[in-house]
Design a protein around this motif. Structure first.
Motif, PDB file in Angstrom:
ATOM      1  N   ASP A 118       0.863  -1.177   0.000  1.00 40.06           N
ATOM      2  CA  ASP A 118       0.000   0.000   0.000  1.00 40.06           C
ATOM      3  C   ASP A 118       0.901   1.227   0.000  1.00 40.06           C
ATOM      4  N   LEU A 119       0.628   2.154  -0.884  1.00 42.30           N
ATOM      5  CA  LEU A 119       1.424   3.369  -1.006  1.00 42.30           C
ATOM      6  C   LEU A 119       0.519   4.582  -0.832  1.00 42.30           C
ATOM      7  N   PHE A 120       0.934   5.495   0.047  1.00 42.92           N
ATOM      8  CA  PHE A 120       0.196   6.733   0.281  1.00 42.92           C
ATOM      9  C   PHE A 120       1.112   7.916  -0.036  1.00 42.92           C
ATOM     10  N   THR A 121       0.600   8.885  -0.785  1.00 41.61           N
ATOM     11  CA  THR A 121       1.398  10.043  -1.173  1.00 41.61           C
ATOM     12  C   THR A 121       0.603  11.325  -0.961  1.00 41.61           C
ATOM     13  N   VAL A 122       1.279  12.336  -0.404  1.00 38.00           N
ATOM     14  CA  VAL A 122       0.726  13.677  -0.280  1.00 38.00           C
ATOM     15  C   VAL A 122       1.799  14.662  -0.719  1.00 38.00           C
ATOM     16  N   GLY A 123       1.443  15.598  -1.590  1.00 37.26           N
ATOM     17  CA  GLY A 123       2.422  16.546  -2.073  1.00 37.26           C
ATOM     18  C   GLY A 123       1.822  17.915  -2.287  1.00 37.26           C
ATOM     19  N   ALA A 124       2.700  18.904  -2.388  1.00 40.05           N
ATOM     20  CA  ALA A 124       2.254  20.277  -2.613  1.00 40.05           C
ATOM     21  C   ALA A 124       3.331  21.034  -3.364  1.00 40.05           C
ATOM     22  N   SER A 125       2.890  21.999  -4.163  1.00 41.76           N
ATOM     23  CA  SER A 125       3.796  22.883  -4.891  1.00 41.76           C
ATOM     24  C   SER A 125       3.339  24.313  -4.661  1.00 41.76           C
ATOM     25  N   TYR A 126       4.292  25.157  -4.221  1.00 42.32           N
ATOM     26  CA  TYR A 126       3.933  26.532  -3.878  1.00 42.32           C
ATOM     27  C   TYR A 126       4.895  27.506  -4.552  1.00 42.32           C
ATOM     28  N   ALA A 127       4.367  28.394  -5.371  1.00 38.92           N
ATOM     29  CA  ALA A 127       5.170  29.409  -6.055  1.00 38.92           C
ATOM     30  C   ALA A 127       5.402  30.575  -5.107  1.00 38.92           C
ATOM     31  N   LEU A 128       6.611  30.672  -4.570  1.00 37.25           N
ATOM     32  CA  LEU A 128       6.932  31.757  -3.657  1.00 37.25           C
ATOM     33  C   LEU A 128       6.876  33.103  -4.371  1.00 37.25           C
ATOM     34  N   ASN A 129       7.393  33.129  -5.596  1.00 34.36           N
ATOM     35  CA  ASN A 129       7.344  34.307  -6.461  1.00 34.36           C
ATOM     36  C   ASN A 129       7.632  33.828  -7.878  1.00 34.36           C
ATOM     37  N   ASN A 130       7.873  34.759  -8.792  1.00 39.28           N
ATOM     38  CA  ASN A 130       8.096  34.381 -10.182  1.00 39.28           C
ATOM     39  C   ASN A 130       9.386  33.585 -10.380  1.00 39.28           C
ATOM     40  N   ALA A 131      10.311  33.679  -9.443  1.00 42.59           N
ATOM     41  CA  ALA A 131      11.619  33.049  -9.612  1.00 42.59           C
ATOM     42  C   ALA A 131      11.783  31.778  -8.789  1.00 42.59           C
ATOM     43  N   ASN A 132      10.951  31.559  -7.770  1.00 40.28           N
ATOM     44  CA  ASN A 132      11.174  30.445  -6.854  1.00 40.28           C
ATOM     45  C   ASN A 132       9.894  29.633  -6.636  1.00 40.28           C
ATOM     46  N   THR A 133      10.046  28.309  -6.736  1.00 36.76           N
ATOM     47  CA  THR A 133       8.932  27.399  -6.476  1.00 36.76           C
ATOM     48  C   THR A 133       9.384  26.343  -5.481  1.00 36.76           C
ATOM     49  N   LEU A 134       8.593  26.156  -4.432  1.00 40.98           N
ATOM     50  CA  LEU A 134       8.903  25.193  -3.386  1.00 40.98           C
ATOM     51  C   LEU A 134       7.975  23.993  -3.510  1.00 40.98           C
ATOM     52  N   GLY A 135       8.554  22.786  -3.450  1.00 43.60           N
ATOM     53  CA  GLY A 135       7.767  21.562  -3.512  1.00 43.60           C
ATOM     54  C   GLY A 135       8.034  20.676  -2.313  1.00 43.60           C
ATOM     55  N   ALA A 136       7.008  19.956  -1.868  1.00 46.31           N
ATOM     56  CA  ALA A 136       7.149  19.037  -0.743  1.00 46.31           C
ATOM     57  C   ALA A 136       6.333  17.786  -1.020  1.00 46.31           C
ATOM     58  N   THR A 137       6.911  16.612  -0.688  1.00 46.43           N
ATOM     59  CA  THR A 137       6.229  15.339  -0.919  1.00 46.43           C
ATOM     60  C   THR A 137       6.481  14.404   0.264  1.00 46.43           C
ATOM     61  N   TYR A 138       5.421  13.757   0.715  1.00 46.34           N
ATOM     62  CA  TYR A 138       5.555  12.712   1.728  1.00 46.34           C
ATOM     63  C   TYR A 138       4.987  11.420   1.157  1.00 46.34           C
ATOM     64  N   THR A 139       5.750  10.321   1.305  1.00 47.07           N
ATOM     65  CA  THR A 139       5.329   9.020   0.791  1.00 47.07           C
ATOM     66  C   THR A 139       5.533   7.965   1.869  1.00 47.07           C
ATOM     67  N   MET A 140       4.544   7.108   2.041  1.00 46.84           N
ATOM     68  CA  MET A 140       4.662   5.979   2.950  1.00 46.84           C
ATOM     69  C   MET A 140       4.277   4.702   2.206  1.00 46.84           C
TER      70      MET A 140
END
Length: 454
Positions: free
Chosen positions: A310-332
């Protein structure tokens, strides 16, 4: 090459039967001359160096110390050769096209060498000194659909059934009474010799809901696998999209070798679910679930594990501004063993002028699902700098520490467009570290390639 002869014969018959176009106006021959020099080292402990190169956070290759595969993708200790690739494309008429690729090594400037394992020399050896047919694809297009006959590279049907780099066979796509239909029959001569794959999918767009029924079958002597699946994609609104698929898997007799499953599997059920949410112009969130039964049989697939997980995934992508994008992912991943595997990854993408930069930190716990420590921390930094319209330089650093393979992996590259049809690419790689078995390894490689197109 009986298949290729049939394709060429068919193309010739079509050309004679439809003389509306002059052959000289519709057949195009192009090619590439690649001159490659490579120099690599494997240090004092060749097996340790091979293990580090093969790590999924380095070159990500099949380790020949465990099983055969990807031998050409390892660095050669010495290679200097020249290859010519020809591509012939043509149109018999407005509905019939064909593509034919011919690869041949025309000159070896030196004796190619590299570490040997299981009788195979590691490193790209450039192929044999004779002409070979590498790819042949005949495509027929009409208002009713498209028929492909021949080699289909990067052929991905589904993650649990046929996701391979090179398959050979037939594929028909068409529409009938508002239904999108695909029928295929393929095989692969090397990794799955004697095994055939069949399938039919029928999809229908119902506005916000898209439904697809699938029937896949694999036949290899008396070892058979059949999948029946129903998949759905649903657009909830402008902010949310969900998708899901349920697979009923049936297998008979004992499986081993190329079948990615436990022996004596009789088949099982698999469920795949996913969702995407656009929270705002800057923030996107996604989630996923995969539940694969303990006797599920994946054939030539690319699942997280072969079966029973069983695989569970949660992720998000957030554009801080026009030059920087932050991504986060958790997987179990729950593989029904002593521990669950957990992964947390943070990534920052940055664009600043001519620079494109990336940085990420990945934390992995219980990578092998063991009760003992089996953790790793992977830090990656990378940059690409467009010096001009014709020259791009790049560099990257990967540091892996913890209870698994530990190493520092460095790369540097230079891509130069000397002319419209001439490209020069150079890459240096260096890896130094310790394997999970506490063996010290270090290796390096320098590869430079001049490509002339015509």
């Amino acid at each position: 090459m009986k298949k290729i002869s049939l394709l060429l014969t068919f193309a010739l018959v079509m050309a004679l039967a439809v003389p509306a176009f002059a052959a000289e106006d519709n057949v195009k021959i192009t090619g590439e001359v690649k001159t490659v020099f490579e120099k690599g080292t494997y240090g004092d402990d060749t097996e340790a160096a091979i293990t580090l190169w093969a790590d999924g956070d380095a070159l990500d290759l099949d380790n020949p110390l465990d099983k055969s595969g990807d031998e050409d993708d390892f660095p050669a200790t010495k290679a200097f050769y020249q290859e010519i690739d020809f591509t012939i494309t043509g149109a018999v008429n407005e509905n019939v096209t064909f593509d034919l690729a011919i690869d041949t090594l025309v000159n070896n400037f030196t004796t190619v060498s590299g570490p040997s394992y299981n009788g195979a020399t590691l490193g790209d050896q450039g192929a044999a000194d004779n002409i070979k047919m590498d790819n042949a694809l005949l495509t027929l297009n009409s208002g009713l659909g498209t028929l492909k006959l021949g080699d289909m590279s990067d052929y991905a049907v589904d993650t649990y059934f046929v996701d391979e780099e090179d398959m050979e066979g037939m594929e028909l796509t068409t529409s009938l009474s508002g239904n999108d239909i695909k029928v295929f029959m393929t095989s692969e001569n090397d990794d799955f010799a004697g095994q055939d794959f069949y399938g039919v999918t029928v999809g229908r767009n119902l506005g916000a809901l898209n439904l697809t029924g699938k029937l896949y079958a694999s036949r290899a002597d008396s070892n058979n696998v059949t999948n029946f699946a129903v998949a759905a994609d649903y657009v909830v609104n402008d902010m949310a999209t969900v998708n899901g698929e349920i697979v009923l898997n049936n297998a008979d007799k004992e499986f081993s070798g190329d079948f990615d499953s436990a022996a004596n599997a009789e088949g099982d059920t698999a469920i795949f679910l996913g969702a995407d949410f656009v929270v705002s112009d800057a923030l996107t969130v996604n989630a996923g679930l995969e539940s694969v039964g303990e006797e599920f049989v994946s054939v030539a697939g690319d699942l997280e594990e072969d079966y029973d997980y069983d695989l569970f995934t949660v992720g998000a992508s957030y554009a801080l501004n026009n030059a920087n994008t932050l991504g986060a992912t958790y997987t179990m991943v729950d593989h029904n063993q002593a521990e669950n595997k957990n992964t947390i990854k943070l990534r920052l993408d940055n664009v600043r002028g001519a620079f494109t930069n990336t940085a990420s930190v990945e934390l992995v716990t219980n990578d092998g699902y063991k009760a003992t420590d089996d953790d790793a921390t992977i830090i990656t930094l990378g940059t690409e700098y467009a010096m001009s319209e014709v020259v791009t330089v790049s560099a990257s650093l990967t540091n892996k520490s913890g209870d698994l393979n530990e190493f520092t992996y460095l790369t540097a590259g230079l891509d130069a467009k000397i002319a419209d049809n001439i490209n020069w690419n150079t890459e240096a790689k260096l890896i130094d570290g310790t394997t999970e078995a506490d063996a010290d390894g270090n290796a390096s490689a320098l590869t430079t390639k001049l490509t002339v197109s015509f």
